[in-house]
Design a protein around this motif. Structure first.
Motif, PDB file in Angstrom:
ATOM      1  N   TYR A 215     -11.919 -42.876  17.079  1.00  0.00           N
ATOM      2  CA  TYR A 215     -12.530 -42.949  18.402  1.00  0.00           C
ATOM      3  C   TYR A 215     -12.690 -41.546  18.972  1.00  0.00           C
ATOM      4  CZ  TYR A 215      -7.499 -43.032  19.526  1.00  0.00           C
ATOM      5  OH  TYR A 215      -6.146 -42.784  19.571  1.00  0.00           O
ATOM      6  N   ILE A 216     -13.731 -41.387  19.768  1.00  0.00           N
ATOM      7  CA  ILE A 216     -14.121 -40.084  20.304  1.00  0.00           C
ATOM      8  C   ILE A 216     -13.420 -39.839  21.635  1.00  0.00           C
ATOM      9  CG2 ILE A 216     -16.050 -38.709  21.170  1.00  0.00           C
ATOM     10  CD1 ILE A 216     -17.832 -40.138  19.143  1.00  0.00           C
ATOM     11  N   VAL A 217     -12.879 -38.646  21.789  1.00  0.00           N
ATOM     12  CA  VAL A 217     -12.310 -38.182  23.051  1.00  0.00           C
ATOM     13  C   VAL A 217     -12.904 -36.803  23.337  1.00  0.00           C
ATOM     14  CG1 VAL A 217     -10.225 -37.578  24.326  1.00  0.00           C
ATOM     15  CG2 VAL A 217     -10.159 -39.460  22.670  1.00  0.00           C
ATOM     16  N   ASP A 218     -13.791 -36.749  24.311  1.00  0.00           N
ATOM     17  CA  ASP A 218     -14.517 -35.521  24.625  1.00  0.00           C
ATOM     18  C   ASP A 218     -15.288 -35.044  23.388  1.00  0.00           C
ATOM     19  OD1 ASP A 218     -13.528 -35.547  27.257  1.00  0.00           O
ATOM     20  OD2 ASP A 218     -11.701 -34.506  26.641  1.00  0.00           O
ATOM     21  N   THR A 219     -14.992 -33.850  22.885  1.00  0.00           N
ATOM     22  CA  THR A 219     -15.716 -33.330  21.720  1.00  0.00           C
ATOM     23  C   THR A 219     -14.964 -33.557  20.411  1.00  0.00           C
ATOM     24  OG1 THR A 219     -14.728 -31.136  22.002  1.00  0.00           O
ATOM     25  CG2 THR A 219     -16.834 -31.552  23.101  1.00  0.00           C
ATOM     26  N   ASN A 220     -13.883 -34.296  20.470  1.00  0.00           N
ATOM     27  CA  ASN A 220     -13.052 -34.549  19.294  1.00  0.00           C
ATOM     28  C   ASN A 220     -13.098 -36.014  18.887  1.00  0.00           C
ATOM     29  OD1 ASN A 220     -12.037 -31.858  19.168  1.00  0.00           O
ATOM     30  ND2 ASN A 220     -10.563 -32.350  20.777  1.00  0.00           N
ATOM     31  N   THR A 221     -12.699 -36.269  17.656  1.00  0.00           N
ATOM     32  CA  THR A 221     -12.510 -37.632  17.178  1.00  0.00           C
ATOM     33  C   THR A 221     -11.069 -37.765  16.682  1.00  0.00           C
ATOM     34  OG1 THR A 221     -14.819 -37.840  16.492  1.00  0.00           O
ATOM     35  CG2 THR A 221     -13.257 -39.413  15.557  1.00  0.00           C
ATOM     36  N   ILE A 222     -10.435 -38.886  17.019  1.00  0.00           N
ATOM     37  CA  ILE A 222      -9.085 -39.181  16.557  1.00  0.00           C
ATOM     38  C   ILE A 222      -9.177 -40.219  15.445  1.00  0.00           C
ATOM     39  CG2 ILE A 222      -6.807 -40.079  17.177  1.00  0.00           C
ATOM     40  CD1 ILE A 222      -7.317 -39.093  20.031  1.00  0.00           C
ATOM     41  N   PHE A 223      -8.616 -39.892  14.302  1.00  0.00           N
ATOM     42  CA  PHE A 223      -8.587 -40.804  13.156  1.00  0.00           C
ATOM     43  C   PHE A 223      -7.170 -41.345  13.013  1.00  0.00           C
ATOM     44  CE2 PHE A 223     -12.154 -38.079  12.495  1.00  0.00           C
ATOM     45  CZ  PHE A 223     -13.101 -38.844  11.826  1.00  0.00           C
ATOM     46  N   HIS A 224      -7.067 -42.668  12.898  1.00  0.00           N
ATOM     47  CA  HIS A 224      -5.760 -43.313  12.772  1.00  0.00           C
ATOM     48  C   HIS A 224      -5.674 -44.008  11.421  1.00  0.00           C
ATOM     49  CE1 HIS A 224      -2.969 -46.885  14.068  1.00  0.00           C
ATOM     50  NE2 HIS A 224      -2.352 -46.043  13.262  1.00  0.00           N
ATOM     51  N   TRP A 225      -4.800 -43.478  10.556  1.00  0.00           N
ATOM     52  CA  TRP A 225      -4.520 -44.072   9.256  1.00  0.00           C
ATOM     53  C   TRP A 225      -3.129 -44.707   9.284  1.00  0.00           C
ATOM     54  CZ3 TRP A 225      -7.879 -44.265   5.129  1.00  0.00           C
ATOM     55  CH2 TRP A 225      -9.019 -43.435   5.194  1.00  0.00           C
ATOM     56  N   LYS A 226      -2.983 -45.858   8.642  1.00  0.00           N
ATOM     57  CA  LYS A 226      -1.692 -46.546   8.583  1.00  0.00           C
ATOM     58  C   LYS A 226      -1.382 -46.920   7.142  1.00  0.00           C
ATOM     59  CE  LYS A 226       1.018 -50.283  10.639  1.00  0.00           C
ATOM     60  NZ  LYS A 226       1.984 -49.354  11.274  1.00  0.00           N
ATOM     61  N   HIS A 227      -0.178 -46.561   6.693  1.00  0.00           N
ATOM     62  CA  HIS A 227       0.275 -46.856   5.330  1.00  0.00           C
ATOM     63  C   HIS A 227       1.584 -47.637   5.416  1.00  0.00           C
ATOM     64  CE1 HIS A 227       0.581 -46.533   1.059  1.00  0.00           C
ATOM     65  NE2 HIS A 227       1.624 -45.730   1.067  1.00  0.00           N
ATOM     66  N   SER A 228       1.608 -48.820   4.813  1.00  0.00           N
ATOM     67  CA  SER A 228       2.739 -49.737   4.987  1.00  0.00           C
ATOM     68  C   SER A 228       3.574 -49.926   3.732  1.00  0.00           C
ATOM     69  CB  SER A 228       2.229 -51.100   5.485  1.00  0.00           C
ATOM     70  OG  SER A 228       1.589 -50.968   6.734  1.00  0.00           O
ATOM     71  N   TYR A 229       3.472 -48.986   2.794  1.00  0.00           N
ATOM     72  CA  TYR A 229       4.310 -48.996   1.602  1.00  0.00           C
ATOM     73  C   TYR A 229       5.289 -47.823   1.675  1.00  0.00           C
ATOM     74  CZ  TYR A 229       0.921 -52.159  -0.677  1.00  0.00           C
ATOM     75  OH  TYR A 229       0.101 -53.208  -1.002  1.00  0.00           O
ATOM     76  N   GLN A 230       6.419 -47.945   0.966  1.00  0.00           N
ATOM     77  CA  GLN A 230       7.349 -46.831   0.894  1.00  0.00           C
ATOM     78  C   GLN A 230       6.652 -45.619   0.275  1.00  0.00           C
ATOM     79  OE1 GLN A 230      10.975 -47.951  -1.163  1.00  0.00           O
ATOM     80  NE2 GLN A 230      11.935 -48.497   0.770  1.00  0.00           N
ATOM     81  N   ILE A 231       6.994 -44.431   0.803  1.00  0.00           N
ATOM     82  CA  ILE A 231       6.310 -43.227   0.343  1.00  0.00           C
ATOM     83  C   ILE A 231       7.254 -42.034   0.398  1.00  0.00           C
ATOM     84  CG2 ILE A 231       5.353 -42.777   2.662  1.00  0.00           C
ATOM     85  CD1 ILE A 231       2.827 -41.688   1.234  1.00  0.00           C
ATOM     86  N   ALA A 232       7.214 -41.202  -0.647  1.00  0.00           N
ATOM     87  CA  ALA A 232       7.986 -39.963  -0.682  1.00  0.00           C
ATOM     88  C   ALA A 232       7.276 -38.905   0.158  1.00  0.00           C
ATOM     89  CB  ALA A 232       8.148 -39.477  -2.120  1.00  0.00           C
ATOM     90  N   PRO A 233       8.023 -37.972   0.753  1.00  0.00           N
ATOM     91  CA  PRO A 233       7.394 -36.978   1.635  1.00  0.00           C
ATOM     92  C   PRO A 233       6.254 -36.203   0.984  1.00  0.00           C
ATOM     93  CG  PRO A 233       9.773 -36.928   1.923  1.00  0.00           C
ATOM     94  CD  PRO A 233       9.505 -37.865   0.775  1.00  0.00           C
ATOM     95  N   TYR A 234       6.373 -35.842  -0.305  1.00  0.00           N
ATOM     96  CA  TYR A 234       5.343 -34.991  -0.918  1.00  0.00           C
ATOM     97  C   TYR A 234       4.022 -35.718  -1.126  1.00  0.00           C
ATOM     98  CZ  TYR A 234       5.564 -36.935  -5.705  1.00  0.00           C
ATOM     99  OH  TYR A 234       5.473 -37.747  -6.809  1.00  0.00           O
ATOM    100  N   LEU A 235       4.006 -37.057  -0.982  1.00  0.00           N
ATOM    101  CA  LEU A 235       2.781 -37.824  -1.192  1.00  0.00           C
ATOM    102  C   LEU A 235       1.990 -38.054   0.100  1.00  0.00           C
ATOM    103  CD1 LEU A 235       4.093 -40.419  -3.791  1.00  0.00           C
ATOM    104  CD2 LEU A 235       2.421 -38.606  -4.189  1.00  0.00           C
TER     105      LEU A 235
END
Length: 325
Positions: A215-235
Protein backbone atom coordinates in the motif's frame (compact mmCIF):
# COMPACT_ATOMS: atom_id res chain seq x y z
CA UNK A 1 12.85 -41.74 -18.52
CA UNK A 2 13.97 -45.33 -19.19
CA UNK A 3 13.30 -47.49 -16.10
CA UNK A 4 16.80 -48.99 -15.95
CA UNK A 5 18.38 -45.52 -15.95
CA UNK A 6 16.06 -44.34 -13.20
CA UNK A 7 16.96 -47.38 -11.08
CA UNK A 8 20.64 -46.77 -11.74
CA UNK A 9 20.51 -43.17 -10.52
CA UNK A 10 18.39 -44.09 -7.49
CA UNK A 11 20.90 -46.78 -6.52
CA UNK A 12 23.73 -44.23 -6.69
CA UNK A 13 21.67 -41.88 -4.49
CA UNK A 14 20.97 -44.62 -1.90
CA UNK A 15 24.60 -45.73 -1.65
CA UNK A 16 25.73 -42.11 -1.41
CA UNK A 17 23.32 -41.59 1.48
CA UNK A 18 24.60 -44.74 3.23
CA UNK A 19 28.20 -43.62 2.78
CA UNK A 20 27.30 -40.15 4.06
CA UNK A 21 25.65 -41.57 7.17
CA UNK A 22 28.53 -43.90 7.97
CA UNK A 23 31.42 -41.53 7.41
CA UNK A 24 32.88 -39.65 10.39
CA UNK A 25 33.92 -36.97 7.91
CA UNK A 26 30.32 -35.80 7.66
CA UNK A 27 29.57 -35.44 11.37
CA UNK A 28 27.24 -32.42 11.45
CA UNK A 29 28.88 -30.67 14.41
CA UNK A 30 32.26 -31.10 12.75
CA UNK A 31 30.92 -29.73 9.45
CA UNK A 32 29.59 -26.61 11.15
CA UNK A 33 32.90 -26.08 12.93
CA UNK A 34 34.92 -26.61 9.73
CA UNK A 35 32.70 -24.21 7.77
CA UNK A 36 33.14 -21.48 10.36
CA UNK A 37 36.91 -21.96 10.59
CA UNK A 38 37.26 -22.04 6.81
CA UNK A 39 35.52 -18.73 6.30
CA UNK A 40 37.40 -17.05 9.12
CA UNK A 41 40.79 -18.34 7.93
CA UNK A 42 40.09 -17.10 4.40
CA UNK A 43 39.09 -13.65 5.71
CA UNK A 44 35.69 -14.05 4.07
CA UNK A 45 34.00 -13.47 7.40
CA UNK A 46 35.36 -11.02 9.91
CA UNK A 47 34.51 -10.65 13.60
CA UNK A 48 32.11 -13.60 13.67
CA UNK A 49 32.58 -14.38 17.35
CA UNK A 50 29.06 -13.96 18.67
CA UNK A 51 28.00 -13.20 22.20
CA UNK A 52 26.26 -16.51 22.88
CA UNK A 53 26.68 -16.89 26.64
CA UNK A 54 22.95 -16.65 27.36
CA UNK A 55 21.54 -17.78 24.03
CA UNK A 56 20.16 -21.03 25.45
CA UNK A 57 18.20 -19.08 28.06
CA UNK A 58 15.33 -18.22 25.71
CA UNK A 59 13.68 -19.52 22.54
CA UNK A 60 12.86 -17.20 19.64
CA UNK A 61 9.22 -17.56 18.58
CA UNK A 62 8.38 -14.66 16.26
CA UNK A 63 9.82 -11.52 14.63
CA UNK A 64 8.14 -8.46 13.15
CA UNK A 65 10.52 -6.44 11.00
CA UNK A 66 9.69 -2.85 10.01
CA UNK A 67 12.46 -1.61 7.74
CA UNK A 68 13.03 1.52 5.67
CA UNK A 69 15.06 0.75 2.55
CA UNK A 70 16.07 2.90 -0.42
CA UNK A 71 18.11 0.78 -2.87
CA UNK A 72 19.99 3.89 -3.91
CA UNK A 73 21.65 3.99 -0.46
CA UNK A 74 23.66 1.45 1.51
CA UNK A 75 21.64 2.03 4.68
CA UNK A 76 18.93 0.48 6.85
CA UNK A 77 16.69 1.86 9.57
CA UNK A 78 13.72 0.42 11.38
CA UNK A 79 12.50 -1.72 14.24
CA UNK A 80 12.82 -5.45 14.90
CA UNK A 81 10.32 -6.77 17.44
CA UNK A 82 11.12 -10.25 18.73
CA UNK A 83 8.91 -12.52 20.82
CA UNK A 84 10.73 -15.06 22.96
CA UNK A 85 9.94 -17.82 25.46
CA UNK A 86 12.14 -18.10 28.53
CA UNK A 87 13.71 -21.53 29.08
CA UNK A 88 15.21 -20.95 32.52
CA UNK A 89 14.09 -19.12 35.64
CA UNK A 90 14.94 -15.53 36.63
CA UNK A 91 16.22 -14.17 33.32
CA UNK A 92 17.34 -10.56 33.69
CA UNK A 93 19.46 -10.09 30.53
CA UNK A 94 18.90 -10.94 26.88
CA UNK A 95 21.93 -11.44 24.64
CA UNK A 96 21.53 -10.64 20.91
CA UNK A 97 23.97 -10.44 18.00
CA UNK A 98 24.14 -7.14 16.10
CA UNK A 99 26.98 -5.38 14.32
CA UNK A 100 28.51 -2.47 16.18
CA UNK A 101 28.38 -0.59 12.86
CA UNK A 102 24.65 -0.18 13.52
CA UNK A 103 23.40 2.34 16.08
CA UNK A 104 20.69 1.15 18.46
CA UNK A 105 18.41 4.14 19.06
CA UNK A 106 16.16 2.57 21.68
CA UNK A 107 14.84 -0.72 23.00
CA UNK A 108 11.27 -0.86 24.25
CA UNK A 109 9.82 -3.37 26.69
CA UNK A 110 6.07 -3.04 27.36
CA UNK A 111 6.19 0.38 25.64
CA UNK A 112 8.91 1.64 27.99
CA UNK A 113 12.54 2.31 27.07
CA UNK A 114 14.99 -0.02 28.82
CA UNK A 115 18.76 -0.14 29.21
CA UNK A 116 21.13 -1.88 26.82
CA UNK A 117 24.82 -2.02 25.96
CA UNK A 118 26.65 -2.72 22.71
CA UNK A 119 30.07 -4.31 23.14
CA UNK A 120 32.73 -5.80 20.92
CA UNK A 121 31.96 -6.33 17.26
CA UNK A 122 28.55 -7.97 17.63
CA UNK A 123 27.42 -7.94 21.27
CA UNK A 124 24.04 -6.47 22.24
CA UNK A 125 23.00 -6.99 25.89
CA UNK A 126 19.48 -5.97 26.93
CA UNK A 127 18.76 -5.39 30.61
CA UNK A 128 15.19 -6.27 31.56
CA UNK A 129 13.55 -4.22 34.34
CA UNK A 130 12.38 -7.39 36.12
CA UNK A 131 13.54 -11.00 36.28
CA UNK A 132 11.37 -13.28 34.14
CA UNK A 133 10.25 -16.74 35.31
CA UNK A 134 10.61 -19.82 33.14
CA UNK A 135 8.06 -20.35 30.31
CA UNK A 136 7.27 -16.63 30.01
CA UNK A 137 6.34 -15.39 26.53
CA UNK A 138 7.50 -11.80 26.17
CA UNK A 139 8.90 -9.35 23.64
CA UNK A 140 11.28 -6.45 23.02
CA UNK A 141 11.38 -3.92 20.17
CA UNK A 142 14.81 -2.82 18.95
CA UNK A 143 14.96 0.39 16.89
CA UNK A 144 18.23 0.96 15.05
CA UNK A 145 19.89 2.48 11.98
CA UNK A 146 23.15 2.62 10.08
CA UNK A 147 25.32 1.30 7.26
CA UNK A 148 25.69 -2.48 7.66
CA UNK A 149 29.04 -4.13 7.01
CA UNK A 150 29.19 -6.80 4.32
CA UNK A 151 30.80 -10.07 5.37
CA UNK A 152 30.57 -13.64 4.12
CA UNK A 153 29.18 -13.72 0.59
CA UNK A 154 27.83 -10.18 0.92
CA UNK A 155 25.33 -9.96 3.74
CA UNK A 156 24.03 -6.49 2.77
CA UNK A 157 24.85 -5.14 -0.70
CA UNK A 158 23.87 -1.96 -2.53
CA UNK A 159 24.64 -2.02 -6.26
CA UNK A 160 23.08 -1.37 -9.67
CA UNK A 161 21.70 -3.26 -12.66
CA UNK A 162 21.23 -1.53 -15.99
CA UNK A 163 22.02 1.79 -14.18
CA UNK A 164 19.19 1.17 -11.71
CA UNK A 165 19.90 0.82 -7.97
CA UNK A 166 19.35 -2.50 -6.22
CA UNK A 167 19.81 -3.61 -2.63
CA UNK A 168 19.87 -7.24 -1.55
CA UNK A 169 20.87 -9.39 1.42
CA UNK A 170 22.68 -12.73 1.50
CA UNK A 171 23.31 -13.75 5.11
CA UNK A 172 24.74 -17.25 4.64
CA UNK A 173 26.31 -18.40 6.84
CA UNK A 174 26.62 -15.83 9.67
CA UNK A 175 25.63 -12.52 8.07
CA UNK A 176 22.22 -11.91 9.66
CA UNK A 177 23.90 -10.07 12.54
CA UNK A 178 25.31 -7.57 10.03
CA UNK A 179 21.92 -6.03 9.37
CA UNK A 180 19.38 -7.08 12.03
CA UNK A 181 19.46 -8.01 15.75
CA UNK A 182 19.25 -11.78 16.06
CA UNK A 183 20.35 -14.92 17.84
CA UNK A 184 22.80 -15.94 15.17
CA UNK A 185 23.36 -19.55 14.19
CA UNK A 186 21.28 -22.66 13.52
CA UNK A 187 20.27 -23.73 17.02
CA UNK A 188 17.16 -21.55 17.38
CA UNK A 189 14.84 -21.25 14.39
CA UNK A 190 12.14 -18.58 14.46
CA UNK A 191 8.60 -19.96 14.23
CA UNK A 192 7.21 -17.20 11.97
CA UNK A 193 7.97 -13.70 10.71
CA UNK A 194 6.28 -10.61 9.33
CA UNK A 195 8.40 -8.37 7.08
CA UNK A 196 7.32 -4.79 6.40
CA UNK A 197 9.59 -2.82 4.05
CA UNK A 198 8.95 0.82 3.19
CA UNK A 199 10.63 1.93 -0.04
CA UNK A 200 10.12 4.61 -2.74
CA UNK A 201 7.14 3.66 -4.90
CA UNK A 202 9.15 3.06 -8.07
CA UNK A 203 10.65 -0.06 -6.44
CA UNK A 204 9.33 -3.47 -5.38
CA UNK A 205 10.38 -5.71 -2.49
CA UNK A 206 10.92 -9.48 -2.62
CA UNK A 207 11.07 -11.55 0.56
CA UNK A 208 10.07 -14.80 2.27
CA UNK A 209 6.55 -16.17 2.44
CA UNK A 210 3.33 -14.67 1.14
CA UNK A 211 2.90 -11.09 -0.04
CA UNK A 212 -0.03 -10.09 2.16
CA UNK A 213 -0.39 -6.53 0.94
CA UNK A 214 1.29 -3.50 -0.53
CA UNK A 215 0.00 0.00 0.00
CA UNK A 216 1.10 3.53 -0.84
CA UNK A 217 1.93 6.11 1.82
CA UNK A 218 2.85 9.47 0.30
CA UNK A 219 5.72 8.74 -2.14
CA UNK A 220 6.53 5.34 -0.65
CA UNK A 221 5.06 1.87 -0.84
CA UNK A 222 4.97 -0.54 2.11
CA UNK A 223 5.31 -4.23 1.26
CA UNK A 224 4.14 -6.77 3.83
CA UNK A 225 5.46 -10.33 3.54
CA UNK A 226 4.46 -13.08 5.99
CA UNK A 227 6.23 -16.42 6.44
CA UNK A 228 4.63 -19.02 8.72
CA UNK A 229 7.25 -21.78 8.70
CA UNK A 230 10.23 -22.15 11.02
CA UNK A 231 13.25 -20.33 9.61
CA UNK A 232 16.93 -19.93 10.49
CA UNK A 233 18.22 -16.34 10.73
CA UNK A 234 20.52 -16.62 7.68
CA UNK A 235 17.55 -17.52 5.42
CA UNK A 236 15.62 -14.30 6.08
CA UNK A 237 16.18 -12.04 3.07
CA UNK A 238 15.02 -8.97 1.18
CA UNK A 239 15.79 -7.60 -2.29
CA UNK A 240 14.63 -4.18 -3.53
CA UNK A 241 14.75 -2.71 -7.04
CA UNK A 242 12.49 -1.88 -10.02
CA UNK A 243 11.39 -5.48 -10.49
CA UNK A 244 8.93 -6.71 -13.08
CA UNK A 245 6.74 -9.26 -11.29
CA UNK A 246 4.85 -12.18 -12.79
CA UNK A 247 3.54 -15.55 -11.59
CA UNK A 248 3.79 -19.04 -13.00
CA UNK A 249 1.62 -21.86 -11.64
CA UNK A 250 2.97 -25.16 -10.32
CA UNK A 251 0.48 -28.05 -10.18
CA UNK A 252 1.51 -30.29 -7.29
CA UNK A 253 0.57 -33.93 -6.83
CA UNK A 254 -1.53 -33.11 -3.74
CA UNK A 255 -3.91 -31.07 -5.91
CA UNK A 256 -2.54 -27.66 -4.89
CA UNK A 257 -1.89 -25.06 -7.60
CA UNK A 258 1.04 -23.19 -6.09
CA UNK A 259 2.28 -19.82 -7.33
CA UNK A 260 5.83 -19.44 -8.56
CA UNK A 261 6.45 -15.71 -8.01
CA UNK A 262 9.20 -14.14 -10.10
CA UNK A 263 10.86 -10.80 -9.36
CA UNK A 264 12.90 -10.03 -12.47
CA UNK A 265 14.95 -7.17 -13.87
CA UNK A 266 12.85 -5.53 -16.61
CA UNK A 267 15.72 -5.87 -19.09
CA UNK A 268 15.78 -9.68 -18.56
CA UNK A 269 12.06 -10.44 -18.70
CA UNK A 270 12.11 -12.49 -21.94
CA UNK A 271 14.88 -14.82 -20.81
CA UNK A 272 13.31 -15.11 -17.38
CA UNK A 273 9.94 -16.26 -18.73
CA UNK A 274 11.65 -18.98 -20.74
CA UNK A 275 13.67 -20.11 -17.73
CA UNK A 276 10.86 -20.16 -15.17
CA UNK A 277 8.60 -22.06 -17.56
CA UNK A 278 11.20 -24.85 -17.55
CA UNK A 279 11.50 -24.68 -13.75
CA UNK A 280 7.77 -25.25 -13.37
CA UNK A 281 8.22 -28.61 -15.08
CA UNK A 282 11.21 -29.43 -12.87
CA UNK A 283 9.26 -28.73 -9.68
CA UNK A 284 6.30 -30.76 -10.87
CA UNK A 285 8.58 -33.67 -11.82
CA UNK A 286 10.36 -33.91 -8.47
CA UNK A 287 7.09 -33.40 -6.62
CA UNK A 288 5.73 -36.44 -8.44
CA UNK A 289 8.79 -38.56 -7.56
CA UNK A 290 9.27 -37.80 -3.90
CA UNK A 291 7.22 -35.62 -1.51
CA UNK A 292 5.45 -32.31 -1.86
CA UNK A 293 7.50 -29.14 -1.95
CA UNK A 294 7.93 -28.24 1.72
CA UNK A 295 6.43 -24.73 1.59
CA UNK A 296 3.53 -25.44 -0.77
CA UNK A 297 1.09 -23.50 1.44
CA UNK A 298 2.93 -20.30 0.56
CA UNK A 299 4.97 -20.20 -2.67
CA UNK A 300 8.16 -20.86 -4.51
CA UNK A 301 9.77 -17.74 -5.91
CA UNK A 302 12.79 -16.09 -7.53
CA UNK A 303 14.33 -12.67 -7.06
CA UNK A 304 17.08 -11.59 -9.40
CA UNK A 305 20.18 -10.13 -7.74
CA UNK A 306 23.79 -9.34 -8.55
CA UNK A 307 25.82 -12.04 -6.82
CA UNK A 308 27.52 -14.48 -9.19
CA UNK A 309 25.45 -17.53 -8.34
CA UNK A 310 22.30 -18.17 -6.36
CA UNK A 311 21.02 -18.54 -2.82
CA UNK A 312 18.07 -20.70 -1.79
CA UNK A 313 16.38 -18.38 0.68
CA UNK A 314 13.31 -20.08 2.12
CA UNK A 315 10.44 -19.75 -0.46
CA UNK A 316 12.39 -17.10 -2.45
CA UNK A 317 15.59 -18.13 -4.22
CA UNK A 318 17.87 -15.28 -5.23
CA UNK A 319 19.37 -15.90 -8.68
CA UNK A 320 21.68 -14.00 -11.00
CA UNK A 321 19.89 -15.16 -14.17
CA UNK A 322 17.50 -17.80 -15.52
CA UNK A 323 19.82 -19.72 -17.84
CA UNK A 324 20.07 -23.51 -17.87
CA UNK A 325 23.66 -23.40 -16.59
Amino acid sequence: MNTKYLLFFLSIFIFAKIDYAQSDEYNMSELICKESQSFISNNRIQNTQNKLSSNNDFDMKYYRFEWNINPNTNYISGTATSYFLTKIDNISTLEYDLSSSLVVDSIQYHQTNISFTQSGSYGLSIQLPNNLPINTLDSVSITYHGMPPSNGFGSFIQSTHNNTPILWTLSEPFGAQDWWPCKNGLTDKIDSIDVYVTTPSNYKVASNGILKEEYIVDTNTIFHWKHSYQIAPYLIAIAVTDYTVYNDTVHLSNGVSMPMMNYVYPENITAARTGTNKLVKVLEFFDSLFINYGFYKEKYGHAQFGWGGGMEHQTMSFVINFNDE
